[in-house]
Scaffold this motif. Structure first.
Motif, PDB file in Angstrom:
ATOM      1  N   PHE A 132       0.834  -1.204  -0.084  1.00 31.32           N
ATOM      2  CA  PHE A 132      -0.034   0.097  -0.032  1.00 31.32           C
ATOM      3  C   PHE A 132       0.828   1.207  -0.067  1.00 31.32           C
ATOM      4  CE2 PHE A 132      -3.195  -3.051   1.197  1.00 31.32           C
ATOM      5  CZ  PHE A 132      -4.178  -2.654   0.423  1.00 31.32           C
ATOM      6  N   ALA A 133       1.978   1.211   0.631  1.00 30.60           N
ATOM      7  CA  ALA A 133       2.818   2.451   0.737  1.00 30.60           C
ATOM      8  C   ALA A 133       3.464   2.460  -0.833  1.00 30.60           C
ATOM      9  CB  ALA A 133       4.014   2.124   1.285  1.00 30.60           C
ATOM     10  N   THR A 134       3.586   1.673  -1.428  1.00 26.15           N
ATOM     11  CA  THR A 134       4.130   1.934  -2.953  1.00 26.15           C
ATOM     12  C   THR A 134       2.991   2.337  -3.862  1.00 26.15           C
ATOM     13  OG1 THR A 134       5.598  -0.073  -2.519  1.00 26.15           O
ATOM     14  CG2 THR A 134       5.284   0.526  -5.096  1.00 26.15           C
ATOM     15  N   GLN A 135       1.839   1.672  -3.448  1.00 25.01           N
ATOM     16  CA  GLN A 135       0.686   2.184  -4.276  1.00 25.01           C
ATOM     17  C   GLN A 135       0.482   3.894  -3.831  1.00 25.01           C
ATOM     18  OE1 GLN A 135      -3.229   0.638  -3.045  1.00 25.01           O
ATOM     19  NE2 GLN A 135      -3.330  -0.335  -5.099  1.00 25.01           N
ATOM     20  N   ILE A 136       0.612   4.537  -3.005  1.00 24.02           N
ATOM     21  CA  ILE A 136       0.289   5.651  -2.529  1.00 24.02           C
ATOM     22  C   ILE A 136       1.604   6.596  -3.115  1.00 24.02           C
ATOM     23  CG2 ILE A 136       0.516   7.354  -0.659  1.00 24.02           C
ATOM     24  CD1 ILE A 136      -0.831   5.442   1.157  1.00 24.02           C
ATOM     25  N   GLY A 137       2.874   5.870  -2.766  1.00 24.79           N
ATOM     26  CA  GLY A 137       4.105   6.546  -3.648  1.00 24.79           C
ATOM     27  C   GLY A 137       4.078   6.537  -5.026  1.00 24.79           C
ATOM     28  N   THR A 138       3.636   5.623  -5.806  1.00 24.65           N
ATOM     29  CA  THR A 138       3.766   5.528  -7.221  1.00 24.65           C
ATOM     30  C   THR A 138       2.367   6.336  -7.806  1.00 24.65           C
ATOM     31  OG1 THR A 138       2.574   3.587  -7.264  1.00 24.65           O
ATOM     32  CG2 THR A 138       4.915   3.430  -7.805  1.00 24.65           C
ATOM     33  N   GLU A 139       1.600   6.782  -6.829  1.00 25.05           N
ATOM     34  CA  GLU A 139       0.401   7.453  -7.398  1.00 25.05           C
ATOM     35  C   GLU A 139       0.929   9.044  -7.603  1.00 25.05           C
ATOM     36  OE1 GLU A 139      -2.548   5.832  -7.613  1.00 25.05           O
ATOM     37  OE2 GLU A 139      -3.926   7.366  -7.974  1.00 25.05           O
ATOM     38  N   VAL A 140       1.811   9.414  -6.849  1.00 24.85           N
ATOM     39  CA  VAL A 140       2.120  10.853  -6.899  1.00 24.85           C
ATOM     40  C   VAL A 140       2.313  11.583  -7.983  1.00 24.85           C
ATOM     41  CG1 VAL A 140       3.718  12.623  -5.889  1.00 24.85           C
ATOM     42  CG2 VAL A 140       3.158  10.561  -4.213  1.00 24.85           C
ATOM     43  N   PRO A 141       3.078  11.069  -8.939  1.00 27.67           N
ATOM     44  CA  PRO A 141       3.237  11.799 -10.073  1.00 27.67           C
ATOM     45  C   PRO A 141       1.926  12.143 -10.846  1.00 27.67           C
ATOM     46  CG  PRO A 141       4.815   9.872 -10.138  1.00 27.67           C
ATOM     47  CD  PRO A 141       3.687   9.651  -8.919  1.00 27.67           C
ATOM     48  N   LYS A 142       1.019  11.403 -10.682  1.00 27.81           N
ATOM     49  CA  LYS A 142      -0.251  11.690 -11.558  1.00 27.81           C
ATOM     50  C   LYS A 142      -0.747  12.928 -11.524  1.00 27.81           C
ATOM     51  CE  LYS A 142      -3.036   7.412 -12.140  1.00 27.81           C
ATOM     52  NZ  LYS A 142      -3.799   6.271 -11.276  1.00 27.81           N
ATOM     53  N   ALA A 143      -0.342  13.679 -10.222  1.00 29.76           N
ATOM     54  CA  ALA A 143      -1.028  15.064 -10.193  1.00 29.76           C
ATOM     55  C   ALA A 143      -0.222  16.138 -11.136  1.00 29.76           C
ATOM     56  CB  ALA A 143      -0.870  15.501  -8.747  1.00 29.76           C
ATOM     57  N   ALA A 144       0.715  15.514 -11.614  1.00 36.55           N
ATOM     58  CA  ALA A 144       1.410  16.571 -12.624  1.00 36.55           C
ATOM     59  C   ALA A 144       1.063  16.204 -13.961  1.00 36.55           C
ATOM     60  CB  ALA A 144       3.076  16.406 -12.353  1.00 36.55           C
ATOM     61  N   PRO A 145       1.015  17.324 -14.839  1.00 35.49           N
ATOM     62  CA  PRO A 145       0.612  17.097 -16.266  1.00 35.49           C
ATOM     63  C   PRO A 145       1.500  16.141 -16.813  1.00 35.49           C
ATOM     64  CG  PRO A 145       1.351  19.449 -15.820  1.00 35.49           C
ATOM     65  CD  PRO A 145       1.355  18.671 -14.573  1.00 35.49           C
ATOM     66  N   GLY A 146       1.162  15.052 -17.538  1.00 38.15           N
ATOM     67  CA  GLY A 146       1.829  13.938 -18.301  1.00 38.15           C
ATOM     68  C   GLY A 146       2.202  13.170 -17.184  1.00 38.15           C
ATOM     69  N   GLY A 147       1.969  13.148 -16.054  1.00 40.22           N
ATOM     70  CA  GLY A 147       2.538  12.208 -14.907  1.00 40.22           C
ATOM     71  C   GLY A 147       2.030  10.990 -15.174  1.00 40.22           C
ATOM     72  N   GLU A 148       0.908  10.601 -15.803  1.00 44.09           N
ATOM     73  CA  GLU A 148       0.404   9.096 -15.906  1.00 44.09           C
ATOM     74  C   GLU A 148       1.516   8.310 -16.444  1.00 44.09           C
ATOM     75  OE1 GLU A 148      -1.507  11.905 -16.797  1.00 44.09           O
ATOM     76  OE2 GLU A 148      -3.341  11.440 -15.781  1.00 44.09           O
ATOM     77  N   VAL A 149       2.379   8.795 -17.417  1.00 43.85           N
ATOM     78  CA  VAL A 149       3.500   8.136 -18.279  1.00 43.85           C
ATOM     79  C   VAL A 149       4.341   7.928 -17.180  1.00 43.85           C
ATOM     80  CG1 VAL A 149       5.214   8.101 -19.975  1.00 43.85           C
ATOM     81  CG2 VAL A 149       3.230   9.563 -20.267  1.00 43.85           C
ATOM     82  N   ILE A 150       4.751   8.548 -16.161  1.00 51.18           N
ATOM     83  CA  ILE A 150       5.717   8.083 -15.055  1.00 51.18           C
ATOM     84  C   ILE A 150       5.117   6.912 -14.280  1.00 51.18           C
ATOM     85  CG2 ILE A 150       7.147   8.896 -13.002  1.00 51.18           C
ATOM     86  CD1 ILE A 150       7.040  11.764 -14.526  1.00 51.18           C
ATOM     87  N   VAL A 151       3.597   7.079 -13.994  1.00 54.98           N
ATOM     88  CA  VAL A 151       3.092   6.367 -12.924  1.00 54.98           C
ATOM     89  C   VAL A 151       3.022   4.697 -13.717  1.00 54.98           C
ATOM     90  CG1 VAL A 151       0.927   5.544 -11.910  1.00 54.98           C
ATOM     91  CG2 VAL A 151       1.554   7.973 -12.254  1.00 54.98           C
ATOM     92  N   GLU A 152       2.858   4.621 -15.140  1.00 59.68           N
ATOM     93  CA  GLU A 152       2.822   3.692 -15.771  1.00 59.68           C
ATOM     94  C   GLU A 152       4.464   2.873 -16.090  1.00 59.68           C
ATOM     95  OE1 GLU A 152      -0.745   3.455 -19.016  1.00 59.68           O
ATOM     96  OE2 GLU A 152       0.794   1.981 -18.916  1.00 59.68           O
TER      97      GLU A 152
END
Ligand code: HEM
Ligand code: HEM
Length: 394
Positions: free
Chosen positions: A189-209
């Motif tokens: 769950f900590a990794t889920q929260i940690g890897t979610e963070v870039p989503k807030a930035a424009p284009g962050g989905e790419v980093i999340v994936e």
């Protein structure tokens, strides 16, 4: 060894390091040939090795050129070496863990339990790996802030700071990717929260994936984190670390601004062997502490991750991400996460470029504004981390 001149004496004892190390090829070949003649009468391993010891002389010669200044705050020169020491422990214990660890969703947790409970001394190796990771990050922070306050980044050591900054990111990357590997609930769950963070930035989905290997944290994320942890990050780290240490060797150790002029430098310790021996004492103390922690304060195993279960209460990252974690929590308003990300990015870039921004220290003048800025950064990180501790405990 029996009396008379030995091969070792002939080849490496006339220790004028300069002339030996850079002996013309032809005369070196003659020396080797005469040494070989001598060994044909009977084989002696020590003698054989002694005769070939000259190959190390250029290295010793290179190392012996460095001297470490002695003054009232020279204690801080030990922390780079301590960071290095714990990194070596990580490599050795990490390779041992690799013998039994299996990086798949089905097998990771059970292989982790097997290491902990069945493999002889597996529990010790795993506890050492976990504790040494924490100590390495702690030593790195002390090393980074002490070089900052001593303005060791100033001309001509700008690249030492930049390579160091990259090493800081890589070490945090090691910690982040390693955390998921046991595949327990907390890490999941900590990794889920940690890897979610870039989503807030424009284009962050790419980093999340890129981090997750899909939309969610799954077995694909585990395999990905594993390869980052044991192949990609170690490979880059070894390259950058070699550059960091080579630069250190070439540039030598810095002295705080004004110390030489005020006569505060008491003398110089030759790095090889004097300072290295002192470093060794530091490493032995570090190792004793590491063993004490690994044996007496074992890290918990937790329960196996269940991706379908709801997130339990009190999920938090490793302590070295607490400041960022708290800032994100403080900025829980519309657009707040993005603001926090922007603040951290600007702060990080400014931190990396400090040697180029601090023009006064580059001219060997004191730069109190940067000292104050460093104190503020440190206080901010400590206060934010303490707030996480108050809310969640350790
Ligand atoms: C894996 C991480 C690192 C390792 C193994 C490492 C290792 C070392 C070692 C062995 C030294 C020489 C001894 C000493 O002054 O402590 C050194 C010096 C230095 N390091 Fe690092 N370092 C690391 C990370 C960093 C970081 C994160 C920074 C800063 C952002 C940094 C900046 C410097 C600087 C500026 C010096 C020169 C110190 C001086 O001349 O007084 N290093 N490092
Ligand atoms: C080349 C070097 C390394 C290798 C081969 C390696 C390998 C491994 C392996 C196989 C595991 C999974 C076993 C387990 O969970 O106990 C692991 C876990 C871990 N690694 Fe590493 N590692 C290396 C370096 C590092 C470094 C430098 C750090 C941190 C600075 C680190 C931090 C961690 C952490 C925090 C865990 C999770 C520990 C746990 O909860 O048990 N590793 N590593």
């Amino acid at each position: 060894m029996k009396g008379g001149l030995t091969g070792m004496d002939r080849i490496s004892k006339p220790t004028n390091a300069d002339s030996e190390a850079f002996m013309p090829q032809q005369s070196r070949m003659q020396s080797i040939a005469s040494a070989i003649d001598e060994t044909t009468s009977g084989f002696n391993l020590m003698k054989w090795l002694g005769e070939r010891s000259y190959v190390f002389e250029p290295i010793v010669h290179f190392l012996s050129k460095k001297a470490v200044p002695q003054h009232r705050i020279s204690i801080w020169y030990y922390f780079g070496g301590l960071t290095l020491f714990f990194f070596v422990i990580q490599i050795v214990t990490g390779l041992l863990l690799l013998l039994y660890y299996k990086p798949t969703e089905q097998e990771a947790f059970s292989s982790f339990l097997y290491i902990q409970k069945e493999v002889p001394y597996g529990w010790l190796i795993r506890q050492i790996h976990s504790w040494s990771a924490n100590l390495m990050v702690l030593m790195l922070f002390i090393h980074m802030f002490s070089t900052f306050f001593m303005k060791a980044y100033r001309k001509p050591r700008e690249l030492m700071w930049i390579t160091g900054f990259v090493l800081c990111l890589l070490t945090l990357g090691f910690g982040f990717t390693g955390y998921l590997l046991p595949w327990n609930e907390l890490a999941f769950f900590a990794t889920q929260i940690g890897t979610e963070v870039p989503k807030a930035a424009p284009g962050g989905e790419v980093i999340v994936e890129l981090l997750r290997g899909g939309e969610d944290v799954t077995g694909a994320t585990l395999t990905r984190m594993f390869s980052f942890h044991v192949v990609l990050i170690p490979g880059i780290t070894l390259l950058v670390l070699s550059a960091h240490l080579l630069l250190m060797q070439i540039l030598g150790t810095s002295v705080p601004i004004g110390y030489k002029e005020q006569g505060l430098v008491k003398g110089y310790d030759p790095f090889f062997p004097n300072f290295l021996m002192k470093d060794l004492i530091g490493w032995m103390i570090g190792f004793a502490l590491l063993l004490y922690l690994a044996v007496n304060l074992p890290w918990e195993l937790g329960v196996k991750a269940d991706p379908l279960a709801p997130a339990p209460q009190g999920i938090k990252p490793e302590w070295y991400f607490w400041a960022q974690f708290q800032l994100l929590k403080d900025f829980k308003f519309p657009g707040g996460e993005l603001t926090a990300i922007i603040m951290f990015t600007i702060g990080g870039v400014a931190w990396a470029l400090v040697p180029f921004i601090d023009r006064q220290s580059a001219r060997e003048e004191k730069s109190p504004a940067f000292t104050i800025a460093g104190v503020l950064v440190l206080v901010f990180m400590l206060v934010e981390s303490y707030r996480v501790y108050l809310e969640y405990g350790f």
